[in-house]
Design an enzyme around this catalytic site. Structure first.
Site, PDB file in Angstrom:
ATOM      1  N   GLY A  50      46.956  74.070  23.045  1.00 38.13           N
ATOM      2  CA  GLY A  50      48.075  73.690  22.196  1.00 38.13           C
ATOM      3  C   GLY A  50      49.260  73.150  22.973  1.00 38.13           C
ATOM      4  O   GLY A  50      50.294  72.845  22.394  1.00 38.13           O
ATOM      5  N   CYS A  51      49.108  73.019  24.291  1.00 36.59           N
ATOM      6  CA  CYS A  51      50.156  72.417  25.122  1.00 36.59           C
ATOM      7  C   CYS A  51      49.722  71.022  25.530  1.00 36.59           C
ATOM      8  O   CYS A  51      48.562  70.819  25.884  1.00 36.59           O
ATOM      9  CB  CYS A  51      50.382  73.234  26.403  1.00 36.59           C
ATOM     10  SG  CYS A  51      51.090  74.845  26.122  1.00 36.59           S
ATOM     11  N   GLU A  52      50.660  70.067  25.472  1.00 40.13           N
ATOM     12  CA  GLU A  52      50.339  68.724  25.941  1.00 40.13           C
ATOM     13  C   GLU A  52      50.216  68.717  27.462  1.00 40.13           C
ATOM     14  O   GLU A  52      49.426  67.981  28.023  1.00 40.13           O
ATOM     15  CB  GLU A  52      51.410  67.732  25.490  1.00 40.13           C
ATOM     16  CG  GLU A  52      51.316  67.413  24.012  1.00 40.13           C
ATOM     17  CD  GLU A  52      52.318  66.371  23.568  1.00 40.13           C
ATOM     18  OE1 GLU A  52      53.021  65.792  24.415  1.00 40.13           O
ATOM     19  OE2 GLU A  52      52.386  66.134  22.351  1.00 40.13           O
TER      20      GLU A  52
END
Length: 137
Positions: A50-52
């Site tokens: 869920g982190c770029e």
């Protein structure tokens, strides 16, 4: 709930500076002070989904209180994660469940600079911390 010592230190430091440039510089410094993770910790199993940016997170329960360590490939994210760690390290699992992320970054004067994707990423890190805390009591 009282703040952990590192969180109180961060809050004092960030509230003492006025401009965004000074806060951004301080944010980078907080990120640079984070101890590096070992090669063994930088594995896919510790990547936060869920982190770029790439963010690795590990947590350990010591005497009923959580200690987390993290790393990121992005300087700004590393700083934001360092401030999140300052806020949550030393909390119990129950205290971790009620940490208010938007409020914390608002108190630091950084909420306006959090893009939706950065907010989502930090939220993903906090959710991962909460999940880890519930699996090991």
């Amino acid at each position: 709930m009282s703040l952990p010592v590192d969180a109180a230190t961060a809050l004092e430091a960030f509230q003492a500076v006025g401009s965004w440039e000074q806060r951004a510089r301080m944010l980078m410094q907080w990120g640079e002070r984070m101890p590096p993770l070992t090669v063994e910790d930088k594995v896919d199993a510790n990547l936060v989904q869920g982190c770029e940016s790439l963010v690795w997170l590990v947590g350990h329960l010591r005497d009923g209180y959580w200690q987390f360590a993290a790393a990121s490939d992005a300087r700004l994210i590393r700083g934001l994660v360092a401030l999140l760690l300052a806020r949550v390290n030393g909390l119990s699992a129950a205290e971790l469940q009620v940490v208010d992320l938007p409020d914390w970054f608002n108190q630091l004067g950084l909420s306006r600079q959090l893009s939706p994707s950065r907010s989502n990423g930090l939220n993903a890190v906090l959710q991962r911390m909460r999940a880890l805390s519930l699996t090991q009591n």
